[in-house]
Each structure stands twice: as structure tokens, then as C-alpha cells.
Design an enzyme around this catalytic site. Structure first.
Site, PDB file in Angstrom:
ATOM      1  N   LYS A   9       0.838  -1.200   0.000  1.00 53.08           N
ATOM      2  CA  LYS A   9       0.000   0.000   0.000  1.00 53.08           C
ATOM      3  C   LYS A   9       0.883   1.265   0.000  1.00 53.08           C
ATOM      4  O   LYS A   9       2.098   1.180   0.227  1.00 53.08           O
ATOM      5  CB  LYS A   9      -0.931  -0.058   1.208  1.00 53.08           C
ATOM      6  CG  LYS A   9      -1.951  -1.213   1.133  1.00 53.08           C
ATOM      7  CD  LYS A   9      -2.788  -1.299   2.409  1.00 53.08           C
ATOM      8  CE  LYS A   9      -3.849  -2.395   2.305  1.00 53.08           C
ATOM      9  NZ  LYS A   9      -4.652  -2.501   3.556  1.00 53.08           N
ATOM     10  N   TYR A  49     -11.931  -2.986  -3.816  1.00 51.38           N
ATOM     11  CA  TYR A  49     -12.507  -3.191  -2.484  1.00 51.38           C
ATOM     12  C   TYR A  49     -14.035  -3.237  -2.509  1.00 51.38           C
ATOM     13  O   TYR A  49     -14.667  -2.935  -1.499  1.00 51.38           O
ATOM     14  CB  TYR A  49     -12.027  -2.090  -1.534  1.00 51.38           C
ATOM     15  CG  TYR A  49     -10.633  -2.315  -0.977  1.00 51.38           C
ATOM     16  CD1 TYR A  49     -10.335  -3.456  -0.222  1.00 51.38           C
ATOM     17  CD2 TYR A  49      -9.621  -1.382  -1.178  1.00 51.38           C
ATOM     18  CE1 TYR A  49      -9.058  -3.661   0.298  1.00 51.38           C
ATOM     19  CE2 TYR A  49      -8.337  -1.584  -0.649  1.00 51.38           C
ATOM     20  CZ  TYR A  49      -8.073  -2.723   0.086  1.00 51.38           C
ATOM     21  OH  TYR A  49      -6.815  -2.925   0.615  1.00 51.38           O
ATOM     22  N   ARG A 102       2.811  -6.914   9.122  1.00 53.90           N
ATOM     23  CA  ARG A 102       2.079  -5.879   9.863  1.00 53.90           C
ATOM     24  C   ARG A 102       2.530  -5.826  11.324  1.00 53.90           C
ATOM     25  O   ARG A 102       2.587  -4.753  11.928  1.00 53.90           O
ATOM     26  CB  ARG A 102       0.574  -6.134   9.764  1.00 53.90           C
ATOM     27  CG  ARG A 102      -0.006  -5.822   8.371  1.00 53.90           C
ATOM     28  CD  ARG A 102      -1.410  -6.362   8.243  1.00 53.90           C
ATOM     29  NE  ARG A 102      -2.074  -5.981   6.994  1.00 53.90           N
ATOM     30  CZ  ARG A 102      -3.173  -6.569   6.544  1.00 53.90           C
ATOM     31  NH1 ARG A 102      -3.739  -7.555   7.227  1.00 53.90           N
ATOM     32  NH2 ARG A 102      -3.721  -6.170   5.407  1.00 53.90           N
ATOM     33  N   ASN A 112      -1.878  -0.164   7.381  1.00 53.28           N
ATOM     34  CA  ASN A 112      -1.330  -1.499   7.670  1.00 53.28           C
ATOM     35  C   ASN A 112      -0.479  -2.080   6.539  1.00 53.28           C
ATOM     36  O   ASN A 112      -0.298  -3.284   6.438  1.00 53.28           O
ATOM     37  CB  ASN A 112      -2.438  -2.454   8.126  1.00 53.28           C
ATOM     38  CG  ASN A 112      -3.498  -2.692   7.073  1.00 53.28           C
ATOM     39  OD1 ASN A 112      -3.430  -2.110   5.987  1.00 53.28           O
ATOM     40  ND2 ASN A 112      -4.457  -3.547   7.369  1.00 53.28           N
ATOM     41  N   HIS A 115      -1.654  -5.460   1.395  1.00 51.44           N
ATOM     42  CA  HIS A 115      -2.882  -6.225   1.123  1.00 51.44           C
ATOM     43  C   HIS A 115      -2.510  -7.610   0.617  1.00 51.44           C
ATOM     44  O   HIS A 115      -1.554  -7.757  -0.145  1.00 51.44           O
ATOM     45  CB  HIS A 115      -3.719  -5.524   0.040  1.00 51.44           C
ATOM     46  CG  HIS A 115      -4.779  -6.406  -0.554  1.00 51.44           C
ATOM     47  ND1 HIS A 115      -6.018  -6.551   0.022  1.00 51.44           N
ATOM     48  CD2 HIS A 115      -4.776  -7.221  -1.646  1.00 51.44           C
ATOM     49  CE1 HIS A 115      -6.733  -7.419  -0.697  1.00 51.44           C
ATOM     50  NE2 HIS A 115      -5.998  -7.828  -1.723  1.00 51.44           N
ATOM     51  N   GLU A 126      -8.752 -10.661  -8.155  1.00 48.79           N
ATOM     52  CA  GLU A 126      -7.883  -9.497  -7.969  1.00 48.79           C
ATOM     53  C   GLU A 126      -6.711  -9.516  -8.950  1.00 48.79           C
ATOM     54  O   GLU A 126      -6.365  -8.480  -9.526  1.00 48.79           O
ATOM     55  CB  GLU A 126      -7.385  -9.448  -6.515  1.00 48.79           C
ATOM     56  CG  GLU A 126      -8.523  -9.134  -5.537  1.00 48.79           C
ATOM     57  CD  GLU A 126      -8.141  -9.333  -4.072  1.00 48.79           C
ATOM     58  OE1 GLU A 126      -6.965  -9.654  -3.786  1.00 48.79           O
ATOM     59  OE2 GLU A 126      -9.027  -9.171  -3.210  1.00 48.79           O
TER      60      GLU A 126
HETATM   61  N1  UDP Z   1      -9.690  -1.350   7.376  1.00 48.59           N
HETATM   62  C1  UDP Z   1      -9.846  -0.200   8.125  1.00 48.59           C
HETATM   63  N2  UDP Z   1     -10.640  -0.244   9.242  1.00 48.59           N
HETATM   64  C2  UDP Z   1     -11.246  -1.396   9.648  1.00 48.59           C
HETATM   65  C3  UDP Z   1     -11.082  -2.568   8.888  1.00 48.59           C
HETATM   66  C4  UDP Z   1     -10.301  -2.503   7.752  1.00 48.59           C
HETATM   67  O1  UDP Z   1      -9.291   0.843   7.779  1.00 48.59           O
HETATM   68  O2  UDP Z   1     -11.945  -1.369  10.677  1.00 48.59           O
HETATM   69  C5  UDP Z   1      -8.845  -1.316   6.176  1.00 48.59           C
HETATM   70  C6  UDP Z   1      -7.479  -1.968   6.399  1.00 48.59           C
HETATM   71  O3  UDP Z   1      -6.505  -1.205   5.687  1.00 48.59           O
HETATM   72  C7  UDP Z   1      -7.662  -3.332   5.775  1.00 48.59           C
HETATM   73  C8  UDP Z   1      -8.587  -3.007   4.609  1.00 48.59           C
HETATM   74  O4  UDP Z   1      -9.482  -2.037   5.133  1.00 48.59           O
HETATM   75  O5  UDP Z   1      -6.432  -3.894   5.365  1.00 48.59           O
HETATM   76  C9  UDP Z   1      -9.385  -4.172   4.066  1.00 48.59           C
HETATM   77  O6  UDP Z   1     -10.095  -4.788   5.123  1.00 48.59           O
HETATM   78  P1  UDP Z   1     -10.146  -6.360   5.258  1.00 48.59           P
HETATM   79  O7  UDP Z   1     -11.148  -6.687   6.306  1.00 48.59           O
HETATM   80  O8  UDP Z   1     -10.329  -6.978   3.909  1.00 48.59           O
HETATM   81  O9  UDP Z   1      -8.689  -6.708   5.861  1.00 48.59           O
HETATM   82  P2  UDP Z   1      -7.425  -7.413   5.172  1.00 48.59           P
HETATM   83  O10 UDP Z   1      -7.954  -8.469   4.234  1.00 48.59           O
HETATM   84  O11 UDP Z   1      -6.644  -6.345   4.462  1.00 48.59           O
HETATM   85  O12 UDP Z   1      -6.642  -7.997   6.320  1.00 48.59           O
HETATM   86 MG    MG Z   2      -9.339  -8.319   2.736  1.00 50.45          MG
END
Ligand code: UDP
Ligand code: MG
Length: 148
Positions: A9, A49, A102, A112, A115, A126
Site C-alpha cells: 500500500k 474493495y 504488519r 497497515n 494487502h 484481484e
Molecule cells: N480497514 C480499516 N478499518 C477497519 C477494517 C479494515 O481501515 O476497521 C482497512 C485496512 O486497511 C484493511 C482493509 O481495510 O487492510 C481491508 O479490510 P479487510 O477486512 O479486507 O482486511 P485485510 O484483508 O486487508 O486484512
Molecule cells: Mg481483505
């Protein structure tokens, strides 16, 4: 062989973590099948997303992803989707184990660093979105040193 989509990211790029992150996937034994530095626009980030479009953090997430260049990658290997998620660590860095990307390099959930696809199905979706021309077709000469 299974493939996953991994994206460093904008914060990961800005913080100079590109080499470190690629190193972790390479050293594990996974094979790089696609790589580009790219800045995406809002409609593209919203499409990536789309499953999260109803979430309260959706618009700030999209703002974050379009805030600078990202490194988009396809990695290949046995169980790379699940193992890739383990290498990355839990979504909230506060809960990510040390030793994960992370866990080692992030503090806030909205910064974080990386992705990774959460299933083979979303990995295929994707990878096709980010690499419409498909992965690069090559075989690592190390294959028989990594797989029995
Ligand atoms: N995210 C956020 N707040 C939240 C949950 C997710 O900003 O409460 C962001 C975070 O950057 C995360 C992304 O949204 O990586 C996508 O969320 P997901 O649940 O898919 O998590 P990931 O698959 O990235 O672990
Ligand atoms: Mg995700």
C-alpha cells in the site's frame, strides 16, 4: 500452482518497505509472477474493495489506497494464499504477531502497509483486475530445491 495477489500500500512504498516485503516472499520460496508500481484512481480502488463498499471505513480506505503509488504483485506457490496471509499478519496491526509484516512494520489498521487476497477465488479475481494481461509465464530454476 496457486497464485495470490499482494499489494504494498502507499504507506509501505513511502516508508521504503518494498525491498523488505519482496524479500520475505522470495526467501520463503514463492515465485514472483507479476510486479508493477502503479497509482490507481478512485473507481479502480473502489472496484478492488467492492466487497467492503458498505463498511463505514470504505471511503477512508479508498482515500488511503489512491494517496500514492502501490506495488502490485502476483506470487505463486503451494498454499500461497493462506501462507501469504500468515506472512502479512492480522488486519489490525495491534493484533498482528511480531514476525509478520504488519506485526513488524505497522501500528494503525488504516496504515497497515500491505494487502493480500483472502481466498483463492478473490486472488484470481484481484489478479485479473490488476494484471489484465495475465501473469508472467516463467519457471524458477530453484523449483526442485523448494518442492520435493
Ligand atoms: N480497514 C480499516 N478499518 C477497519 C477494517 C479494515 O481501515 O476497521 C482497512 C485496512 O486497511 C484493511 C482493509 O481495510 O487492510 C481491508 O479490510 P479487510 O477486512 O479486507 O482486511 P485485510 O484483508 O486487508 O486484512
Ligand atoms: Mg481483505
Amino acid at each position: 500452482m496457486e497464485q495470490t495477489f499482494i499489494m504494498i500500500k502507499p504507506d509501505g512504498v513511502q516508508r521504503g518497505l518494498v525491498g523488505e516485503i519482496i524479500c520475505r516472499f522470495e526467501k520463503k520460496g514463492f515465485t514472483l509472477k507479476g510486479l508493477k508500481l502503479i497509482t490507481v484512481d478512485r473507481p479502480f480502488a473502489e472496484k478492488h474493495y467492492q466487497d467492503l463498499s458498505a463498511k463505514p471505513f470504505f471511503s477512508s480506505l479508498v482515500d488511503y489506497i489512491i494517496s500514492g503509488p502501490v506495488v502490485a504483485m502476483i506470487w505463486e506457490g503451494k498454499n500461497v494464499v493462506l501462507t501469504g496471509r500468515k506472512i502479512i499478519g492480522a488486519t489490525n496491526p495491534a493484533a498482528s504477531e511480531p514476525g509478520t509484516i504488519r506485526g513488524d512494520f505497522a501500528i494503525d489498521i488504516g496504515r497497515n502497509v500491505i494487502h493480500g487476497s483472502d481466498s483463492v477465488e478473490s486472488a484470481n479475481k484481484e489478479a485479473a483486475l490488476w494484471f489484465p494481461d495475465g501473469p508472467v509465464n516463467w519457471q524458477s530454476s530453484l523449483h526442485s530445491w523448494i518442492y520435493e
